[in-house]
Write a protein that holds these residues in place. Sequence first.
Motif, PDB file in Angstrom:
ATOM      1  N   UNK A  36       0.834  -1.204   0.000  1.00 16.52           N
ATOM      2  CA  UNK A  36       0.000   0.000   0.000  1.00 16.52           C
ATOM      3  C   UNK A  36       0.873   1.261   0.000  1.00 16.52           C
ATOM      4  N   UNK A  37       1.946   1.221   0.785  1.00 13.43           N
ATOM      5  CA  UNK A  37       2.856   2.372   0.841  1.00 13.43           C
ATOM      6  C   UNK A  37       3.501   2.612  -0.513  1.00 13.43           C
ATOM      7  N   UNK A  38       3.954   1.541  -1.139  1.00 12.47           N
ATOM      8  CA  UNK A  38       4.608   1.694  -2.437  1.00 12.47           C
ATOM      9  C   UNK A  38       3.623   2.144  -3.511  1.00 12.47           C
ATOM     10  N   UNK A  39       2.366   1.675  -3.427  1.00 11.59           N
ATOM     11  CA  UNK A  39       1.347   2.137  -4.371  1.00 11.59           C
ATOM     12  C   UNK A  39       1.077   3.626  -4.184  1.00 11.59           C
ATOM     13  N   UNK A  40       1.042   4.061  -2.922  1.00 12.90           N
ATOM     14  CA  UNK A  40       0.840   5.492  -2.653  1.00 12.90           C
ATOM     15  C   UNK A  40       2.018   6.314  -3.170  1.00 12.90           C
ATOM     16  N   UNK A  41       3.237   5.748  -3.071  1.00  8.78           N
ATOM     17  CA  UNK A  41       4.417   6.464  -3.573  1.00  8.78           C
ATOM     18  C   UNK A  41       4.383   6.584  -5.099  1.00  8.78           C
ATOM     19  N   UNK A  42       3.934   5.512  -5.772  1.00  4.63           N
ATOM     20  CA  UNK A  42       3.827   5.562  -7.238  1.00  4.63           C
ATOM     21  C   UNK A  42       2.801   6.620  -7.644  1.00  4.63           C
ATOM     22  N   UNK A  43       1.651   6.606  -6.950  1.00  5.28           N
ATOM     23  CA  UNK A  43       0.626   7.611  -7.241  1.00  5.28           C
ATOM     24  C   UNK A  43       1.146   9.019  -6.958  1.00  5.28           C
ATOM     25  N   UNK A  44       1.931   9.151  -5.884  1.00  2.00           N
ATOM     26  CA  UNK A  44       2.512  10.451  -5.540  1.00  2.00           C
ATOM     27  C   UNK A  44       3.474  10.921  -6.627  1.00  2.00           C
ATOM     28  N   UNK A  45       4.327  10.038  -7.071  1.00  2.00           N
ATOM     29  CA  UNK A  45       5.294  10.401  -8.113  1.00  2.00           C
ATOM     30  C   UNK A  45       4.596  10.780  -9.419  1.00  2.00           C
ATOM     31  N   UNK A  46       3.519  10.052  -9.755  1.00  2.00           N
ATOM     32  CA  UNK A  46       2.759  10.378 -10.964  1.00  2.00           C
ATOM     33  C   UNK A  46       2.096  11.746 -10.834  1.00  2.00           C
ATOM     34  N   UNK A  47       1.520  12.015  -9.665  1.00  2.00           N
ATOM     35  CA  UNK A  47       0.870  13.310  -9.447  1.00  2.00           C
ATOM     36  C   UNK A  47       1.882  14.452  -9.493  1.00  2.00           C
ATOM     37  N   UNK A  48       3.056  14.223  -8.910  1.00  2.02           N
ATOM     38  CA  UNK A  48       4.098  15.250  -8.941  1.00  2.02           C
ATOM     39  C   UNK A  48       4.572  15.512 -10.366  1.00  2.02           C
ATOM     40  N   UNK A  49       4.688  14.443 -11.167  1.00  2.00           N
ATOM     41  CA  UNK A  49       5.113  14.609 -12.561  1.00  2.00           C
ATOM     42  C   UNK A  49       4.049  15.363 -13.356  1.00  2.00           C
ATOM     43  N   UNK A  50       2.767  15.018 -13.119  1.00  2.00           N
ATOM     44  CA  UNK A  50       1.681  15.709 -13.812  1.00  2.00           C
ATOM     45  C   UNK A  50       1.651  17.181 -13.443  1.00  2.00           C
ATOM     46  N   UNK A  51       1.831  17.473 -12.153  1.00  2.00           N
ATOM     47  CA  UNK A  51       1.818  18.869 -11.709  1.00  2.00           C
ATOM     48  C   UNK A  51       2.990  19.645 -12.312  1.00  2.00           C
ATOM     49  N   UNK A  52       4.135  18.979 -12.435  1.00  2.00           N
ATOM     50  CA  UNK A  52       5.298  19.637 -13.039  1.00  2.00           C
ATOM     51  C   UNK A  52       5.018  19.996 -14.505  1.00  2.00           C
ATOM     52  N   UNK A  53       4.390  19.065 -15.227  1.00  2.00           N
ATOM     53  CA  UNK A  53       4.035  19.337 -16.621  1.00  2.00           C
ATOM     54  C   UNK A  53       2.989  20.443 -16.715  1.00  2.00           C
ATOM     55  N   UNK A  54       2.023  20.437 -15.772  1.00  2.00           N
ATOM     56  CA  UNK A  54       1.014  21.492 -15.754  1.00  2.00           C
ATOM     57  C   UNK A  54       1.652  22.863 -15.550  1.00  2.00           C
ATOM     58  N   UNK A  55       2.630  22.909 -14.656  1.00  2.00           N
ATOM     59  CA  UNK A  55       3.315  24.176 -14.385  1.00  2.00           C
ATOM     60  C   UNK A  55       3.964  24.713 -15.663  1.00  2.00           C
ATOM     61  N   UNK A  56       4.528  23.804 -16.450  1.00  2.00           N
ATOM     62  CA  UNK A  56       5.137  24.225 -17.717  1.00  2.00           C
ATOM     63  C   UNK A  56       4.064  24.751 -18.676  1.00  2.00           C
ATOM     64  N   UNK A  57       2.918  24.050 -18.757  1.00  2.00           N
ATOM     65  CA  UNK A  57       1.834  24.476 -19.639  1.00  2.00           C
ATOM     66  C   UNK A  57       1.294  25.838 -19.208  1.00  2.00           C
ATOM     67  N   UNK A  58       1.142  26.014 -17.886  1.00  2.00           N
ATOM     68  CA  UNK A  58       0.631  27.289 -17.378  1.00  2.00           C
ATOM     69  C   UNK A  58       1.597  28.418 -17.717  1.00  2.00           C
ATOM     70  N   UNK A  59       2.879  28.152 -17.521  1.00  2.00           N
ATOM     71  CA  UNK A  59       3.882  29.166 -17.837  1.00  2.00           C
ATOM     72  C   UNK A  59       3.872  29.535 -19.314  1.00  2.00           C
ATOM     73  N   UNK A  60       3.774  28.511 -20.178  1.00  2.00           N
ATOM     74  CA  UNK A  60       3.745  28.761 -21.618  1.00  2.00           C
ATOM     75  C   UNK A  60       2.482  29.522 -22.004  1.00  2.00           C
ATOM     76  N   UNK A  61       1.342  29.119 -21.416  1.00  2.00           N
ATOM     77  CA  UNK A  61       0.083  29.806 -21.729  1.00  2.00           C
ATOM     78  C   UNK A  61       0.114  31.261 -21.336  1.00  2.00           C
ATOM     79  N   UNK A  62       0.669  31.543 -20.161  1.00  2.00           N
ATOM     80  CA  UNK A  62       0.736  32.937 -19.723  1.00  2.00           C
ATOM     81  C   UNK A  62       1.642  33.767 -20.612  1.00  2.00           C
ATOM     82  N   UNK A  63       2.720  33.161 -21.071  1.00  2.00           N
ATOM     83  CA  UNK A  63       3.597  33.897 -21.990  1.00  2.00           C
ATOM     84  C   UNK A  63       2.874  34.211 -23.298  1.00  2.00           C
ATOM     85  N   UNK A  64       1.976  33.296 -23.702  1.00  2.00           N
ATOM     86  CA  UNK A  64       1.213  33.514 -24.932  1.00  2.00           C
ATOM     87  C   UNK A  64      -0.097  34.253 -24.673  1.00  2.00           C
ATOM     88  N   UNK A  65      -0.259  34.734 -23.398  1.00  2.00           N
ATOM     89  CA  UNK A  65      -1.443  35.500 -23.006  1.00  2.00           C
ATOM     90  C   UNK A  65      -2.733  34.707 -23.232  1.00  2.00           C
TER      91      UNK A  65
END
Length: 420
Positions: A36-65
């Motif tokens: 269960x702990x390792x499954x939660x860690x995998x889910x955590x790592x996936x969520x962190x990776x998704x959030x990192x990609x979102x941050x890039x998309x948000x930054x790019x979108x704001x630059x493009x107004x």
Amino acid sequence: MHDLKALRADPAAFDAALARRGLSPVGQKLVAEDEQRRAALVALQNAQATRKNLAKEIGLGKRNKEDTSALEAKAVELRDEIGVLEERSESIQRGIDDVLKSLPNQLDVSVPDGRTEDDNVVVHTRGEIREFSFEPKQHFELGEALGQMDFPTAGKLSGTRFVVLRGALARLERALGQFMLDTHTSEFGYSETSVPLLVNDEAMYGTDKLPKFAEDSFRTEDGRWLIPTAEVPLTASVMGDILPADALPIRMVALSQCFRSEAGSAGRDVRGMLRQHQFTKCELVSVVKPEDSDAEHERMTQAAEAILERLGIAFRRLLLCAGDTGFGAAKTYDLEAWLPGQGAWREISSCSNTRAFQARRMAARYRTEEGPAFVNTLNGSGLAVGRTMIAVMETYQNEDGSITVPDVLHPYMGGITRIG
């Protein structure tokens, strides 16, 4: 501490080892929780990776107004999800760690089955049990009659389970300690070490005295612990270290005061010096490579036996059974001296191999070609000074109440060969 990786590989063997100590199985439960702990860690790592990609998309979108409000809302949701997953994985890990901390060391295969001290195995008996032409007395009867063992004054000062020694008996106690130190340093290669009598939580936990044995030790108001044995500071001196391979073995000896609350021994050995809150002990500690620990255990036990042999005290070596082996030990030899006044064998030394159990708890390692590996640690009494003095007094007593000083102690007694 136990190796979670090894537990995952064979939970049935882990539970079988617990069963030898009379404990219930926990292996499958811990493996399930770890999954269960390792499954939660995998889910955590996936969520962190998704959030990192979102941050890039948000930054790019704001630059493009562009309108990024939907992306930002999703990022907030992910942040909350990440917090939940972090807490879940940490909570599961704490639960696993709490269970592992509470479990004793796995026993060596050579440890006999059994539940009580009656199931311990006598390995050998050495020395001659002295025959008396009179009724031998117990140590406290001898000491009080000599006026050199004072329990009432100790009680006035400190309460029960303390003693004041005077005159030649005080010197005898000092002589025994010095004789032990000299023997272990000059003949067995132990390095004399002077250690603090107060230690922190980390040192006590690393040497398996916490949390299980907290009630058996004294704690100061500022959160330190009076050492129950010099094993604690000696062993913990390598806490957190990665030692060079050629530094091993490390062999240390300390003569120190020790302090125990004796919480679990109410009503036992109330009279005399057998079970005291404060006592002197000569402690042996070895830090070795895993492949050397069995030979080191035998070597350490023989060093302790040498003290009894040279004092002329009859003793026997016991291999403790599964139910009588201590929490942190994989295998233990006890040495019991014959006390003529009691007409009984009493423990005077305990020599234990903890293998990597303590090393894992205190992260003590050494360098190998494959990377850092855990050391093995061993500890033993070489000997308990007060109990050795009891054995000397009762073994060498004379009919008139005097005590003959063993020959090996003459150089330490300032010319006193008889206490009377």
